[in-house]
Design a protein around this motif. Structure first.
Motif, PDB file in Angstrom:
ATOM      1  N   SER A  54       3.985   9.907 -11.310  1.00 29.10           N
ATOM      2  CA  SER A  54       3.022   9.815 -12.420  1.00 29.10           C
ATOM      3  C   SER A  54       1.604  10.047 -11.924  1.00 29.10           C
ATOM      4  CB  SER A  54       3.150   8.491 -13.167  1.00 29.10           C
ATOM      5  OG  SER A  54       2.792   7.413 -12.354  1.00 29.10           O
ATOM      6  N   GLY A  55       1.273   9.518 -10.741  1.00 33.29           N
ATOM      7  CA  GLY A  55      -0.074   9.703 -10.193  1.00 33.29           C
ATOM      8  C   GLY A  55      -0.366  11.166  -9.909  1.00 33.29           C
ATOM      9  N   SER A 108       9.271   7.888  -5.066  1.00 30.46           N
ATOM     10  CA  SER A 108      10.138   8.984  -5.467  1.00 30.46           C
ATOM     11  C   SER A 108      10.508   9.860  -4.272  1.00 30.46           C
ATOM     12  CB  SER A 108       9.424   9.803  -6.535  1.00 30.46           C
ATOM     13  OG  SER A 108      10.188  10.920  -6.860  1.00 30.46           O
ATOM     14  N   THR A 131      11.399   6.817  -0.588  1.00 29.82           N
ATOM     15  CA  THR A 131      12.471   5.811  -0.516  1.00 29.82           C
ATOM     16  C   THR A 131      13.382   5.798  -1.749  1.00 29.82           C
ATOM     17  OG1 THR A 131      10.896   4.197  -1.396  1.00 29.82           O
ATOM     18  CG2 THR A 131      11.217   4.188   0.994  1.00 29.82           C
ATOM     19  N   SER A 161      17.675   9.291  -2.098  1.00 30.02           N
ATOM     20  CA  SER A 161      19.016   8.887  -2.543  1.00 30.02           C
ATOM     21  C   SER A 161      19.821  10.093  -3.031  1.00 30.02           C
ATOM     22  CB  SER A 161      18.939   7.793  -3.615  1.00 30.02           C
ATOM     23  OG  SER A 161      18.217   8.234  -4.728  1.00 30.02           O
ATOM     24  N   LYS A 162      19.122  11.040  -3.664  1.00 24.08           N
ATOM     25  CA  LYS A 162      19.845  12.227  -4.152  1.00 24.08           C
ATOM     26  C   LYS A 162      20.221  13.172  -3.007  1.00 24.08           C
ATOM     27  CE  LYS A 162      19.607  10.119  -6.973  1.00 24.08           C
ATOM     28  NZ  LYS A 162      19.010   8.902  -7.539  1.00 24.08           N
ATOM     29  N   ALA A 219      -6.068   0.671  -2.114  1.00 26.28           N
ATOM     30  CA  ALA A 219      -7.132   0.523  -3.109  1.00 26.28           C
ATOM     31  C   ALA A 219      -7.143  -0.887  -3.687  1.00 26.28           C
ATOM     32  CB  ALA A 219      -6.916   1.538  -4.226  1.00 26.28           C
ATOM     33  N   ALA A 257      -1.157   3.847 -10.746  1.00 29.68           N
ATOM     34  CA  ALA A 257       0.212   4.397 -10.670  1.00 29.68           C
ATOM     35  C   ALA A 257       0.837   3.923  -9.357  1.00 29.68           C
ATOM     36  CB  ALA A 257       0.163   5.914 -10.747  1.00 29.68           C
ATOM     37  N   VAL A 258       0.795   2.591  -9.163  1.00 24.99           N
ATOM     38  CA  VAL A 258       1.166   2.022  -7.861  1.00 24.99           C
ATOM     39  C   VAL A 258       2.656   1.743  -7.710  1.00 24.99           C
ATOM     40  CG1 VAL A 258      -1.099   1.015  -7.398  1.00 24.99           C
ATOM     41  CG2 VAL A 258       0.574  -0.284  -8.731  1.00 24.99           C
ATOM     42  N   ILE A 289      20.329   1.514  -9.268  1.00 24.04           N
ATOM     43  CA  ILE A 289      20.202   1.767  -7.827  1.00 24.04           C
ATOM     44  C   ILE A 289      21.427   1.235  -7.072  1.00 24.04           C
ATOM     45  CG2 ILE A 289      18.826   1.216  -5.758  1.00 24.04           C
ATOM     46  CD1 ILE A 289      16.355   1.164  -7.644  1.00 24.04           C
ATOM     47  N   SER A 339      -2.022  -6.835  -4.886  1.00 26.52           N
ATOM     48  CA  SER A 339      -3.139  -6.604  -3.972  1.00 26.52           C
ATOM     49  C   SER A 339      -4.241  -5.751  -4.610  1.00 26.52           C
ATOM     50  CB  SER A 339      -2.622  -5.925  -2.697  1.00 26.52           C
ATOM     51  OG  SER A 339      -1.931  -4.755  -3.071  1.00 26.52           O
ATOM     52  N   THR A 375       0.581   4.030 -15.519  1.00 27.01           N
ATOM     53  CA  THR A 375       1.793   4.809 -15.831  1.00 27.01           C
ATOM     54  C   THR A 375       2.843   4.599 -14.734  1.00 27.01           C
ATOM     55  OG1 THR A 375       0.811   6.681 -14.682  1.00 27.01           O
ATOM     56  CG2 THR A 375       0.665   6.707 -17.088  1.00 27.01           C
ATOM     57  N   ASP A 379       6.436   3.339 -12.926  1.00 23.41           N
ATOM     58  CA  ASP A 379       7.266   2.134 -12.845  1.00 23.41           C
ATOM     59  C   ASP A 379       6.472   0.855 -13.065  1.00 23.41           C
ATOM     60  OD1 ASP A 379       9.223   3.921 -12.311  1.00 23.41           O
ATOM     61  OD2 ASP A 379       9.903   2.996 -10.439  1.00 23.41           O
ATOM     62  N   SER A 408      11.289  11.160 -13.812  1.00 20.59           N
ATOM     63  CA  SER A 408      11.134  12.162 -14.867  1.00 20.59           C
ATOM     64  C   SER A 408      10.156  11.691 -15.948  1.00 20.59           C
ATOM     65  CB  SER A 408      12.501  12.457 -15.490  1.00 20.59           C
ATOM     66  OG  SER A 408      13.119  11.249 -15.882  1.00 20.59           O
TER      67      SER A 408
HETATM   68  C1  FAD Z   1      16.747   4.226  -4.906  1.00 18.83           C
HETATM   69  C2  FAD Z   1      16.054   4.835  -6.093  1.00 18.83           C
HETATM   70  C3  FAD Z   1      16.612   5.931  -6.723  1.00 18.83           C
HETATM   71  C4  FAD Z   1      15.971   6.522  -7.812  1.00 18.83           C
HETATM   72  N1  FAD Z   1      16.548   7.597  -8.412  1.00 18.83           N
HETATM   73  C5  FAD Z   1      15.923   8.204  -9.465  1.00 18.83           C
HETATM   74  C6  FAD Z   1      16.478   9.366 -10.075  1.00 18.83           C
HETATM   75  O1  FAD Z   1      17.525   9.839  -9.671  1.00 18.83           O
HETATM   76  N2  FAD Z   1      15.821   9.958 -11.096  1.00 18.83           N
HETATM   77  C7  FAD Z   1      14.633   9.461 -11.565  1.00 18.83           C
HETATM   78  O2  FAD Z   1      14.069  10.034 -12.507  1.00 18.83           O
HETATM   79  N3  FAD Z   1      14.086   8.338 -11.016  1.00 18.83           N
HETATM   80  C8  FAD Z   1      14.697   7.710  -9.981  1.00 18.83           C
HETATM   81  N4  FAD Z   1      14.144   6.591  -9.399  1.00 18.83           N
HETATM   82  C9  FAD Z   1      12.905   6.047  -9.958  1.00 18.83           C
HETATM   83  C10 FAD Z   1      11.678   6.795  -9.441  1.00 18.83           C
HETATM   84  O3  FAD Z   1      11.656   6.836  -8.046  1.00 18.83           O
HETATM   85  C11 FAD Z   1      10.470   6.098  -9.971  1.00 18.83           C
HETATM   86  O4  FAD Z   1      10.573   6.029 -11.385  1.00 18.83           O
HETATM   87  C12 FAD Z   1       9.184   6.816  -9.629  1.00 18.83           C
HETATM   88  O5  FAD Z   1       9.035   6.958  -8.246  1.00 18.83           O
HETATM   89  C13 FAD Z   1       7.997   6.022 -10.179  1.00 18.83           C
HETATM   90  O6  FAD Z   1       6.838   6.766  -9.967  1.00 18.83           O
HETATM   91  P1  FAD Z   1       5.409   6.113  -9.966  1.00 18.83           P
HETATM   92  O7  FAD Z   1       4.490   7.182 -10.410  1.00 18.83           O
HETATM   93  O8  FAD Z   1       5.425   4.834 -10.696  1.00 18.83           O
HETATM   94  O9  FAD Z   1       5.043   5.862  -8.426  1.00 18.83           O
HETATM   95  P2  FAD Z   1       5.876   5.519  -7.137  1.00 18.83           P
HETATM   96  O10 FAD Z   1       6.794   6.633  -6.815  1.00 18.83           O
HETATM   97  O11 FAD Z   1       6.462   4.169  -7.256  1.00 18.83           O
HETATM   98  O12 FAD Z   1       4.721   5.531  -6.039  1.00 18.83           O
HETATM   99  C14 FAD Z   1       3.649   4.631  -6.084  1.00 18.83           C
HETATM  100  C15 FAD Z   1       2.727   4.916  -4.914  1.00 18.83           C
HETATM  101  O13 FAD Z   1       1.583   4.078  -5.002  1.00 18.83           O
HETATM  102  C16 FAD Z   1       1.193   3.695  -3.696  1.00 18.83           C
HETATM  103  N5  FAD Z   1       0.398   2.460  -3.782  1.00 18.83           N
HETATM  104  C17 FAD Z   1       0.818   1.231  -4.192  1.00 18.83           C
HETATM  105  N6  FAD Z   1      -0.214   0.355  -4.167  1.00 18.83           N
HETATM  106  C18 FAD Z   1      -1.281   1.043  -3.725  1.00 18.83           C
HETATM  107  C19 FAD Z   1      -2.642   0.681  -3.485  1.00 18.83           C
HETATM  108  N7  FAD Z   1      -3.104  -0.544  -3.715  1.00 18.83           N
HETATM  109  N8  FAD Z   1      -3.477   1.627  -3.001  1.00 18.83           N
HETATM  110  C20 FAD Z   1      -3.036   2.907  -2.766  1.00 18.83           C
HETATM  111  N9  FAD Z   1      -1.775   3.301  -2.989  1.00 18.83           N
HETATM  112  C21 FAD Z   1      -0.910   2.375  -3.478  1.00 18.83           C
HETATM  113  C22 FAD Z   1       2.512   3.491  -2.976  1.00 18.83           C
HETATM  114  O14 FAD Z   1       2.333   3.575  -1.567  1.00 18.83           O
HETATM  115  C23 FAD Z   1       3.343   4.623  -3.550  1.00 18.83           C
HETATM  116  O15 FAD Z   1       3.248   5.763  -2.723  1.00 18.83           O
HETATM  117  C24 FAD Z   1      14.751   5.983  -8.292  1.00 18.83           C
HETATM  118  C25 FAD Z   1      14.172   4.877  -7.652  1.00 18.83           C
HETATM  119  C26 FAD Z   1      14.814   4.303  -6.561  1.00 18.83           C
HETATM  120  C27 FAD Z   1      14.172   3.119  -5.891  1.00 18.83           C
END
Ligand code: FAD
Length: 492
Positions: free
Chosen positions: A41-42, A69, A72, A77-78, A142, A170-171, A212, A302, A335, A337, A346
């Motif tokens: 999302s970020g 994404s 880890t 995982s895919k 941050a 978008a953490v 998961i 944090s 936005t 998770d 997605s």
């Molecule tokens: C095992 C597993 C399998 C998955 N499989 C699927 C799948 O098949 N299909 C699918 O659509 N989704 C899947 N997901 C879900 C998907 O990974 C998440 O929905 C997606 O990554 C969420 O994106 P996000 O934008 O919230 O950020 P995230 O991917 O959660 O990333 C957040 C980032 O913010 C950074 N951050 C956190 N705090 C700070 C801070 N204070 N300062 C700076 N940076 C910071 C973190 O280091 C991280 O890099 C899976 C998740 C897991 C755990």
């Protein structure tokens, strides 16, 4: 947070932050849009804002961009799943029997090799995208200082202060790690640690039958690891059409997986080199390795959200407007998770794009009503729209059409014995209400159903159109005809 509040703390990083906050300190830079977190999302939001001509900064605390994404979650995982299916010869077992293996001794090293290649490639593509679109990246953690300023602290403790007109949080999330679970990163792992597997266990206990847990349990089972899946609730995957879940469950049990529903964990112990999961019933589940996959929590603790007037719930989630992703502080969006359901890469990407457009006054059409949900278990599941249970709940007169993959020529060619598609159709309008698939290719096939559903199409689309032959997509035609055969005829 005021400078007075920070002053008494003695650690070096906080001291430096305190100094940086002294009167007269100027922010390093001022941006139109500051994005915290470089997950799906970020990064989508950052690129969108950059395309609108905005000055964008992405702050990422991880070693490399990409978020959960890339590092880890989704991609690891895919990739692991794909490697397992290839090396184990899983897709050929329909012809050559359950004992067939493409590679005899599969090791953790085999699984990791492809993983690292894929991840490196993903990160390269992302970094290139940021550079091409003039998105500035800053490595560090941050934290809000006030509604328009954040500090970014590097691993070495260097503090920078940046100012933004608009923000996106978008953490993402991290695995829930209860204190009484003896995590050691070797025998007792969370879902982040399992992607760095050092050796392949002979047996595995998976605690938590969420998406998961189910994905990893079935991936390891496809490697002939003895898997026990333990779930406190009496059922699992409750948001999916129950008939499909029954079919899926039957396939898992048929290949020897142990599934214990309604089994609350009392404690986890390590004994004689094995993990012992003691259930409240007194039953003991013994295995070489244990994956604890019972929930995730937002990484909001944090961020010092109080400084900008925001808060998080007990699971670390931030509340937003479901359409715009605006928090209750107008210039700050959240936005992915960290805002909760559906927590998919997605949907997170789309949320990021919508938030960036809203932040800079670009009108957006409402998001389509239905989005697909993919579960990359072995076999995979994908679903869109209404389940049979939902149609009943809403009192919509409906009928169902079912197709088994073994009824298609493509299924014969592939040696598929299992796999099904279920279609839900409104009786009065013939409108497609939902499609649910379990089996090979489900996560790709679902998009045909998605297009028809979101374009308000009817059953007739599948009956009247020609499909490539032989394909698994023919299942749509078979399922549609199955429903059509039972539906009342509309007088011409
Ligand atoms: C095992 C597993 C399998 C998955 N499989 C699927 C799948 O098949 N299909 C699918 O659509 N989704 C899947 N997901 C879900 C998907 O990974 C998440 O929905 C997606 O990554 C969420 O994106 P996000 O934008 O919230 O950020 P995230 O991917 O959660 O990333 C957040 C980032 O913010 C950074 N951050 C956190 N705090 C700070 C801070 N204070 N300062 C700076 N940076 C910071 C973190 O280091 C991280 O890099 C899976 C998740 C897991 C755990």
């Amino acid at each position: 947070m005021s400078t007075q509040e920070l002053a008494p703390t003695q650690d070096a990083a906080t001291k430096r932050l305190y100094e940086a906050l002294l009167p007269g300190h100027k922010p390093v830079a001022v941006y139109d849009f500051i994005v915290i977190g470089s997950g799906p999302s970020g990064r989508r939001a950052a690129i969108q804002a950059a395309k609108l001509g905005k000055r964008v900064l992405v702050v990422e605390k991880g070693r490399r961009v990409g978020g959960v994404s890339v590092h880890t979650g989704t991609i690891p995982s895919k990739t692991l799943r794909e490697t397992v299916l290839n090396l184990s010869g899983w897709r050929e077992r329909g012809f050559y029997g359950r004992a067939y293996r493409a590679k005899k001794d599969i090791t953790a090293k085999d699984l990791m090799a492809r993983l690292h290649m894929t991840l490196d490639h993903e990160v390269d593509v992302l970094e290139h995208q940021f550079t091409r679109n003039n998105v500035t990246q800053m490595r560090g953690t941050a934290m809000f200082l006030d509604p328009h300023r954040i500090s970014v602290t590097s691993d070495a403790g260097e503090v920078s202060i940046v100012e933004g007109q608009k923000f996106l949080i978008a953490v993402g999330t991290r695995p829930h790690r209860p204190k009484d679970v003896p995590f050691d990163g070797v025998q007792v792992l969370d879902s982040d640690e399992i992607v760095e597997l050092k050796h392949l266990p002979r047996s595995l206990t998976v605690i938590g039958a969420g998406v998961i847990g189910v994905e990893y349990a079935t991936i390891f089972s496809a490697l002939d690891v003895q898997v026990a899946l333990v779930e406190a609730r009496p059922t699992f995957l409750d948001f999916i059409d129950h008939e499909l879940v029954e079919d899926f469950l039957h396939q898992l049990r048929d290949r020897g997986m142990t599934i214990r529903f309604g089994s609350k964990v009392d404690r986890i112990e390590i004994e004689g080199g094995h993990t012992i999961t003691v259930l409240e019933s007194g039953r003991r589940v013994r295995s070489e390795m244990l994956l604890y996959a019972a929930g995730r929590e937002g990484v909001t603790d944090s961020l010092n959200l109080e400084a900008c007037g925001l808060s998080f719930d007990q699971r670390g989630r931030i509340k937003v407007d479901g359409k715009t992703f605006q928090t209750n502080v107008g210039h700050i969006y959240a936005t992915g998770d960290v805002v909760g359901f559906p927590s998919l890469a997605s949907t997170s990407m789309e949320q990021g794009r919508i938030a960036a457009c809203h932040a800079f006054g670009i009108p957006m059409p409402p998001a389509p009503e239905f989005f697909p949900y993919g579960i990359y278990a072995v076999p995979e599941i994908s679903t869109i729209g209404m389940s049979e249970e939902e149609a009943k709940r809403q009192n919509i007169p409906y009928d169902c059409g079912i197709a088994r993959f073994r009824e298609t020529s493509r299924g014969h060619i592939m040696g598929l014995h299992a796999g099904m598609m279920k279609m839900i159709v409104a009786l009065d309008t013939r409108r497609l209400l939902g499609v649910h698939i379990v089996g090979e290719g489900a996560t790709e096939l679902i998009h045909i159903g998605q297009a028809v559903l979101n374009l308000h199409g009817t059953l007739d689309y599948f009956i009247e159109n020609t499909f490539n032959y032989p394909t698994l997509a023919e299942a749509y035609k078979i399922a549609a005809l199955d429903a059509w055969n039972r539906m009342p005829r509309i007088p011409s």
